[in-house]
Design an enzyme around this catalytic site. Structure first.
Site, mmCIF file in Angstrom:
data_model
loop_
_atom_site.group_PDB
_atom_site.id
_atom_site.type_symbol
_atom_site.label_atom_id
_atom_site.label_comp_id
_atom_site.label_asym_id
_atom_site.label_seq_id
_atom_site.Cartn_x
_atom_site.Cartn_y
_atom_site.Cartn_z
ATOM 1 N N GLU A 122 20.775 -32.586 4.023
ATOM 2 C CA GLU A 122 21.354 -33.745 3.332
ATOM 3 C C GLU A 122 21.894 -33.331 1.966
ATOM 4 O OE1 GLU A 122 17.237 -35.917 1.980
ATOM 5 O OE2 GLU A 122 17.626 -35.712 4.112
ATOM 6 N N LYS A 124 22.172 -33.243 -2.200
ATOM 7 C CA LYS A 124 21.298 -33.338 -3.370
ATOM 8 C C LYS A 124 22.033 -34.183 -4.407
ATOM 9 C CE LYS A 124 18.139 -30.778 -6.291
ATOM 10 N NZ LYS A 124 18.311 -31.584 -7.480
ATOM 11 N N ARG A 145 10.102 -41.044 -11.927
ATOM 12 C CA ARG A 145 9.237 -39.941 -11.533
ATOM 13 C C ARG A 145 8.290 -39.550 -12.665
ATOM 14 N NH1 ARG A 145 10.293 -34.314 -11.698
ATOM 15 N NH2 ARG A 145 9.004 -33.171 -10.214
ATOM 16 N N CYS A 421 57.620 -28.420 -33.852
ATOM 17 C CA CYS A 421 57.281 -27.875 -32.532
ATOM 18 C C CYS A 421 56.855 -26.420 -32.681
ATOM 19 C CB CYS A 421 58.490 -27.978 -31.603
ATOM 20 S SG CYS A 421 58.282 -27.093 -30.053
ATOM 21 N N CYS A 424 59.793 -24.155 -30.999
ATOM 22 C CA CYS A 424 61.174 -24.060 -31.485
ATOM 23 C C CYS A 424 61.371 -24.584 -32.901
ATOM 24 C CB CYS A 424 62.123 -24.780 -30.528
ATOM 25 S SG CYS A 424 62.030 -26.580 -30.651
HETATM 26 S S1 IVH Z 1 13.431 -34.639 -1.609
HETATM 27 C C1 IVH Z 1 9.131 -33.344 -1.782
HETATM 28 N N1 IVH Z 1 15.963 -35.098 -1.213
HETATM 29 O O1 IVH Z 1 16.036 -33.546 -6.541
HETATM 30 C C2 IVH Z 1 10.605 -33.443 -1.860
HETATM 31 N N2 IVH Z 1 15.223 -34.837 -3.446
HETATM 32 O O2 IVH Z 1 13.169 -31.805 -7.225
HETATM 33 C C3 IVH Z 1 11.049 -34.502 -2.773
HETATM 34 N N3 IVH Z 1 17.022 -35.088 -5.121
HETATM 35 O O3 IVH Z 1 14.630 -35.102 -8.882
HETATM 36 C C4 IVH Z 1 12.483 -34.553 -3.058
HETATM 37 N N4 IVH Z 1 18.645 -35.495 -3.696
HETATM 38 O O4 IVH Z 1 15.401 -36.869 -7.203
HETATM 39 C C5 IVH Z 1 15.020 -34.871 -2.127
HETATM 40 N N5 IVH Z 1 18.210 -35.516 -0.683
HETATM 41 C C6 IVH Z 1 17.244 -35.316 -1.598
HETATM 42 C C7 IVH Z 1 17.513 -35.294 -2.984
HETATM 43 C C8 IVH Z 1 16.481 -35.046 -3.877
HETATM 44 C C9 IVH Z 1 18.334 -35.358 -4.967
HETATM 45 C C10 IVH Z 1 16.380 -34.878 -6.422
HETATM 46 C C11 IVH Z 1 15.107 -35.630 -6.629
HETATM 47 C C12 IVH Z 1 14.322 -34.770 -7.567
HETATM 48 C C13 IVH Z 1 14.861 -33.414 -7.280
HETATM 49 C C14 IVH Z 1 13.854 -32.660 -6.449
#
Ligand code: IVH
Length: 706
Positions: A122, A124, A145, A421, A424
């Site tokens: 997926e 990030k 978090r 300019c 020129c």
């Molecule tokens: S899974 C145990 N999936 O990346 C796994 N995290 O360190 C937990 N993040 O700040 C995270 N996209 O917010 C996961 N598709 C995704 C993600 C994702 C972004 C961020 C998450 C965290 C960091 C993970």
């Protein structure tokens, strides 16, 4: 307590169900079925009912998203299940994916013959992680978090995020914690910054900061105005819900429950599958409507995830595989000003070389003077540089905390160039309300020369057949032509040495150049390439002034009127300019007039024009003397729309030549001038047998008096 009629209760329930349904279609399936206005109508009806019967309000009512009072601080929330981070693969090439797969296989004790491990791949997302706690299907708490153990209670703000369901569809488990990312789309981010700018508020450097800042707003009313989005990607604590056996099935289930899940995901086999996904997304990265900083691979089977377990605070079954960063910090060494092919002056930051978006960047555009001032970029500043895809690198913003004591002065383009300019030496100008400064030496400036020559030779300008881009490149690069006037001094012998130019084509070109000497004033004015003066404006200028000298005279007068008098107010100045002849011409407003004035007062341009005329470029000159009244005693009636001037202007010029201009057609009318869509006056003229002139004939008459 007011008794709530059953019909009202039922209607409120219907409205909530409908609103939730449309939220789901909009945010999760990305396929809305009703227009926004209809959605707003349902929403207001529910608001109205809840206002009249406050006891109708439930925690999960869609109307509860907005509002709430500002907080002093956020309450701490201890996570029932810690929010872990994820290991980052530092190698952003294919080997990053392969080494993750190799580790997983080793941990699982898989030999080389064992089939590929199945992964859920997926995106990030580049936002901030959030834990959504649903009890009996109702959102009861949202927390950041924090340090992974304890976060902050941002429920009020998260409620305002339309993409976060307040109630789950068909899940009413005692506890279901959903984890995901709050983020901001790029288009929403741009609009937000525009709004902030207009309100004189601080802008955000990137969507991630904007999203994080919005969620951590103590006043939920402000958070509600920030356009945030959400994607689910995992679970926290669960009680009373059967978790599906794979990560991909889990995401499907979350989507069915009404949570937005990104569609850019895949189930792939083995290292090759991961590499292919990494590459496919890399190619799509810049077209995505939101920022990502990489992709995430997760072992798909939850049973295998359990077997793999954790090291310290990171799961062994997941990894983040990054892409080269699109933003980096670096230092501004200088701010140069470049002259484009059209004469536009663009400030460019000269940077300490920095690796960003996959290449080493040493220059970044600053777009224009206002942009530099708004961002307040100065020499010595540490700035954020962004390079996304093939887009030219740009300076996103300044890190003010790092501004050195000896940083440069605020940017002032005119002062830096001393009004000239850099290529020129012609005067530079910037029209009121325009964003860009430009060089006014269009006919002379080497930076603009190729453009100027090509335009000059164009079919609708001087119409020099055969003089195209390749040839212009050769003529200029070979030093044969410096400006358009040089074209008329070319000899066949000089041309024959050029690539792909035989004697015959050389002769043809010389003949075409020679033929172009006979032109019209309108074509000539268009050919000069005065910015903002297109064909129609050139024709209007030619019709109005009749001669180049008259136009030049008007341009000089306009330039003089532009100069600010001591006690000048903006209104007084605008009024004074409006009276100038240049602004009497159809479609010539203050900006075009200022451009024309700047062009004809730049001495370099005048020299080139003189040389063109000396080379024999000519057009039929007006034969009239000043003050002559060749149309005395003649009565005209004007009807319909004229292209090259307004009816008032035509009337003025006819009067100047001694004619009378009447409002209606009679036997005494000498001529009816019929423009486009002429109506009853034209019919009347035809009935009475009055001669009817078209616009071209009128223009010719105004020019020659005959
Ligand atoms: S899974 C145990 N999936 O990346 C796994 N995290 O360190 C937990 N993040 O700040 C995270 N996209 O917010 C996961 N598709 C995704 C993600 C994702 C972004 C961020 C998450 C965290 C960091 C993970």
């Amino acid at each position: 307590m007011n008794a709530i009629p059953a019909a009202v209760q039922q209607r409120a329930a219907e409205l909530r169900a409908a609103i939730e349904h449309h939220n789901y279609l909009y945010y999760v399936l990305d396929a809305p079925e009703i227009p926004d206005a209809e959605y707003d109508r349902l929403f207001s009806e529910l608001l109205e009912l809840e206002y009249r019967y406050p006891h109708l309000v439930t925690a999960d009512s869609p109307t509860r998203r907005v509002g709430g009072t500002a907080l002093e601080r956020f309450a701490p929330v201890r996570h029932a299940v810690p929010m872990l981070s994820i290991r980052t693969e530092t190698d952003s090439g294919p080997d990053g994916a392969r080494s993750f797969d190799a580790r997983v296989r080793r941990e699982l004790g898989l030999g080389p013959e064992a089939p590929g491990v199945e992964y859920a791949a997926e995106l990030k997302f580049d936002g901030l992680a959030i834990n959504l706690r649903y009890e009996q299907g109702v959102l009861v708490q949202a927390a950041t978090r924090g340090d992974g153990e304890t976060g902050e209670d941002v429920t009020q703000n998260v409620r305002t995020v339309g993409a976060v369901p307040l109630r789950l569809r068909s899940i009413d488990a005692p506890v279901l914690e959903v984890r995901g990312e709050i983020y901001m789309r790029r288009d929403a981010f741009d609009r937000l910054n525009e709004r902030q700018r207009a309100a004189g508020e601080k802008t955000f450097v990137n969507p991630r900061n904007a999203a994080a800042g919005s969620i951590r707003q103590l006043d939920p009313a402000i958070a509600a105005r920030r356009p945030l989005s959400f994607f689910a990607y995992g679970l926290g604590a669960v009680d009373g819900w059967t978790v599906p056996p794979t990560h991909s099935a889990l995401l499907d289930a979350l989507q069915s429950a009404g949570l937005p899940v990104c569609t850019e995901r895949a189930v792939v086999q083995g290292a090759d599958g991961l590499v292919a996904f990494h590459q496919r997304i890399a190619a799509q990265r810049d077209a995505l409507p939101f920022d990502i900083d990489g992709v995430v691979y997760k072992v798909n089977s939850l049973a295998l995830q359990q077997r793999l377990g954790f090291v310290t605070r990171e799961p062994k079954w997941a990894v983040a595989h990054k892409y080269p960063a699109q933003e980096q910090l670096t230092v501004v060494r200088a701010i140069d000003i470049q002259v484009g092919r059209t004469g536009k002056l663009t400030p460019v930051a000269k940077l300490e070389p920095v690796f960003v978006g996959g290449v080493t960047v040493t220059n970044a555009t600053l777009h224009n003077e206002d942009e530099v001032r708004r961002k307040d970029v100065r020499i010595g500043d540490t700035v954020i540089v962004r390079r996304a895809g093939d887009v030219i690198p740009e300076v996103v913003g300044v890190v003010l905390e790092r501004r050195p004591a000896d940083a440069g002065a605020p940017f002032d383009l005119h002062a830096q160039l001393n009004g000239q300019c850099p290529v020129c030496g012609s005067a530079i100008a910037r029209e009121e309300d325009a964003a860009d400064w430009h060089c006014t030496g269009g006919l002379y400036c080497p930076a603009q020369r190729k453009n100027a020559i090509l335009h000059f030779a164009g079919r609708r300008a001087m119409d020099i057949e055969g003089l195209g881009e390749r040839l212009v490149d050769q003529l200029v690069d070979g030093g044969l032509v410096h400006d358009v006037a040089d074209l008329y001094g070319l000899r066949t012998g000089q041309l024959e040495v050029l690539e792909r130019m035989g004697e015959k084509s050389a002769c043809n070109l010389i003949a075409a150049i020679s033929r172009s000497r006979d032109t019209t004033l309108a074509r000539f004015l268009f050919a000069l390439g005065i910015p903002d003066v297109g064909e129609a404006t050139a024709a209007a200028l030619a019709a109005y002034f009749g001669t180049l000298e008259a136009l030049q005279q008007a341009a000089m007068e306009y330039a003089a009127a532009l100069t600010v008098a001591g006690d000048d107010t903006a209104a007084a100045r605008a009024r004074r300019l409006k009276e100038q002849a240049l602004q009497q011409v159809t479609d010539v407003g203050p900006e075009v007039a200022a451009r024309v004035a700047a062009f004809f007062t730049e001495p370099h341009n005048l020299t080139v024009i003189q040389r063109l005329r000396a080379a024999g470029v000519k057009w039929p000159e007006t034969v009239m003397e000043r003050g002559a009244q060749p149309l005395a005693g003649q009565t005209f009636v004007l009807t319909g729309t004229l292209q090259s001037m307004s009816r008032d202007q035509a009337k003025e010029r006819l009067l100047a030549l001694g004619a009378k201009v009447a409002g209606s057609v009679s036997k005494k009318t000498d001529y009816v001038v019929a423009g486009a869509e002429a109506g009853s006056k034209l019919t009347k003229a035809q009935e009475l047998g009055v001669p009817v002139l078209d616009e071209a004939t009128l223009v010719e008459m105004l020019r020659t008096g005959d």
